[in-house]
Design an enzyme around this catalytic site. Sequence first.
Site, PDB file in Angstrom:
ATOM      1  N   ASP A 227       0.852  -1.221   0.066  1.00  0.00           N
ATOM      2  CA  ASP A 227      -0.011  -0.130  -0.031  1.00  0.00           C
ATOM      3  C   ASP A 227       0.844   1.162   0.087  1.00  0.00           C
ATOM      4  OD1 ASP A 227      -2.563   1.310   0.785  1.00  0.00           O
ATOM      5  OD2 ASP A 227      -1.605   2.049   2.142  1.00  0.00           O
ATOM      6  N   GLU A 296       1.510  -0.312  -5.080  1.00  0.00           N
ATOM      7  CA  GLU A 296       0.842   0.869  -5.229  1.00  0.00           C
ATOM      8  C   GLU A 296       1.411   2.117  -5.424  1.00  0.00           C
ATOM      9  OE1 GLU A 296      -3.557   2.653  -3.530  1.00  0.00           O
ATOM     10  OE2 GLU A 296      -1.811   2.553  -2.206  1.00  0.00           O
TER      11      GLU A 296
HETATM   12  C1  LIG Z   1      -3.109   6.248  -2.673  1.00  0.00           C
HETATM   13  C2  LIG Z   1      -3.577   5.791  -1.224  1.00  0.00           C
HETATM   14  O1  LIG Z   1      -3.799   6.693  -0.483  1.00  0.00           O
HETATM   15  N1  LIG Z   1      -3.678   4.472  -0.854  1.00  0.00           N
HETATM   16  C3  LIG Z   1      -3.980   4.076   0.431  1.00  0.00           C
HETATM   17  C4  LIG Z   1      -2.644   4.361   1.309  1.00  0.00           C
HETATM   18  O2  LIG Z   1      -2.939   4.332   2.601  1.00  0.00           O
HETATM   19  C5  LIG Z   1      -4.049   5.184   2.909  1.00  0.00           C
HETATM   20  C6  LIG Z   1      -4.022   5.339   4.373  1.00  0.00           C
HETATM   21  O3  LIG Z   1      -3.858   4.249   5.132  1.00  0.00           O
HETATM   22  C7  LIG Z   1      -5.434   4.430   2.374  1.00  0.00           C
HETATM   23  O4  LIG Z   1      -6.579   5.189   2.777  1.00  0.00           O
HETATM   24  C8  LIG Z   1      -5.228   4.292   0.995  1.00  0.00           C
HETATM   25  O5  LIG Z   1      -6.146   3.767   0.387  1.00  0.00           O
END
Ligand SMILES: CC(=O)N[C@H]1CO[C@H](CO)[C@@H](O)[C@@H]1O
Length: 579
Positions: A227, A296
Amino acid sequence: MRALGNSVVTLCLSLLSFGHIQAKPDLKWWQTTIVYQIYPRSFKDSDGDGVGDLKGIISKLDHFVYLGVQAIWLSPFYKSPNKDFGYDISNHTDVDPLFGDLDDVTELIEECHKRDIKVIIDFVPNHTSDLHPWFQASIKKQEPYTDFYVWTDGKTGPDGARTKPNNWLGVFGGEVWKWNDERKQFYYHAFVEEQPDLNYRNPKVVDEMNKVIDFWMKMGVDGIRVDAITNLIETEDIFQDEPRSYKPGVPPFQYEYLDHIYTSNLPEIRGAIRGWRNVMDKHSQKDGLERFMVVEFYDTPEKRNAYLDYGVHLPFNFDLIEPIGIRPESGGRQIRDLVDIEYANLPQNSWPNFVMGNHDRKRITKKRGARAANAFNMLLLTLKGTPTTYYGEEIGMEEIHVSFEDTQDPWGLNYGKERYEEFSRDPCRSPLQWNDGYQSGFTTANKPWLPVHPNYKTLNIQTQMASNDLSPIQLYSQLARLRQEPSFQYGDLFYSVVNDNIFSYVRQTEGQPQYLVTINFGKSKSIDDYTSSVNGREGKVIAHTGNFNEQNMKIDLSKIVLKPDQGLVLEVLSNKDEL
Ligand SMILES: CC(=O)N[C@H]1CO[C@H](CO)[C@@H](O)[C@@H]1O
Ligand SMILES: *[C@@H]1O[C@H](CO)[C@@H](O)[C@H](O)[C@H]1NC(C)=O
């Protein structure tokens, strides 16, 4: 359904009739499967509390067998106060009671493996919950946790008061520095204040997170999806303001107001990735099974592909989503251009991938209307590369409307009543529609955590599976099987007719049938001649998006007529066959 039977017959015939078949390249499991993203809260509730859970997922694994999906990726199910719906983790190696327990995970993995389905879990390294024991110990400066997070005294104001060290902005908008009264310091949080960022400059943090991966590998998971890798590490000298981006129309509160040179995509991220890869490879060396890693990362193709050198198999390709992405008005040419970003930038020997939606972005049906679901699934499943399907796309699920009062997502709430709809991720997270019964078969609760879309009576999995007319789920499952054919699995891809309406391409490999995929993404009927890019004048319909006269299964490739949102997969009948 009839076309499915036909494609199977075609496959058998072609295997028989071609003497020499090119050796199948040594493809890894993550290259031959579709990855299906499960958002556990919304997939299937087994205990009637209105929130999906692991037992619910276990009860529905045959859904993937029907679809022809061989890998599932689960968004977080870890222990969490759920301020950001599971992305705020208070224990990385335990399951939140809302979702079940570790035994459920073991059972889920076993049941998946019995069905030849791989399990990919979410790994959230950029931050923990503020209720994580590490953070609680860090507040009290208990070793070894004192420097587990990014702490600072900040600056001293003229009146002696402490002020934050810089101007950085949170991804969800607003402040990133939160004063902690007990420790008398600020801590950094790129997301909500209940998500303090871990300090990856501390080797002990790196060690602990490596142990988390090791734990799940031992549990038997097949891969991880990492993530928010972009925000993993911040610059060492935090007393530096980020410059303005000067993006038009962006208010000072919004993340995009600044250019994130000190907080985003720092080169140190690569070392962390290499470390995770090493942990995973130790397990692969024992049993010979490759452990998959997808990250990601929202940035340019050059930057995402740079991670390939450090042990990432696939950096998620979000080109179909942003920064340009598929828009309401994108026609054939624009969609070809989006697809081409991936193919044109891919380093040698790397594998492409495509994503149409996820739990953070608008559903494709929101952008293009419900009728377009089949056309976009056809695109996603017939391109060369690993597709990722977001739950519900297989039936063309639509977004729900959520009032400000009922909004759950902190990102939406942060922007207030006026702007919440631009940012809230609730609409794309509604419960999966299983059948036309109570709460669409998702839960027995009278109030699921987000409402079921009112269209569930007609738009649901069971009804679509039983439908006599070709339904999105039937087409999906048909295309998933077609993908197993060499021409689609690893064959080349050449663009054919591309214009304002049409995006079409040829899939082929030596000794195998040649296929033409053509889809009308435009606003008007299109009649086109494809004969200059294929080895024949006639094509046999292998799959279509509906509304075709199935009586007429052979089509003249010099004048294919397609209405908006219609698409076809044709096997090209070589000139020789016609004699
Ligand atoms: C791109 C993004 O924000 N992805 C995740 C990253 O972490 C945050 C906070 O935990 C998530 O809300 C997102 O889905
Ligand atoms: C996480 O939970 C497990 C199982 O309950 C426990 O053994 C472990 O100590 C916890 N980890 C942390 C960091 O609290």
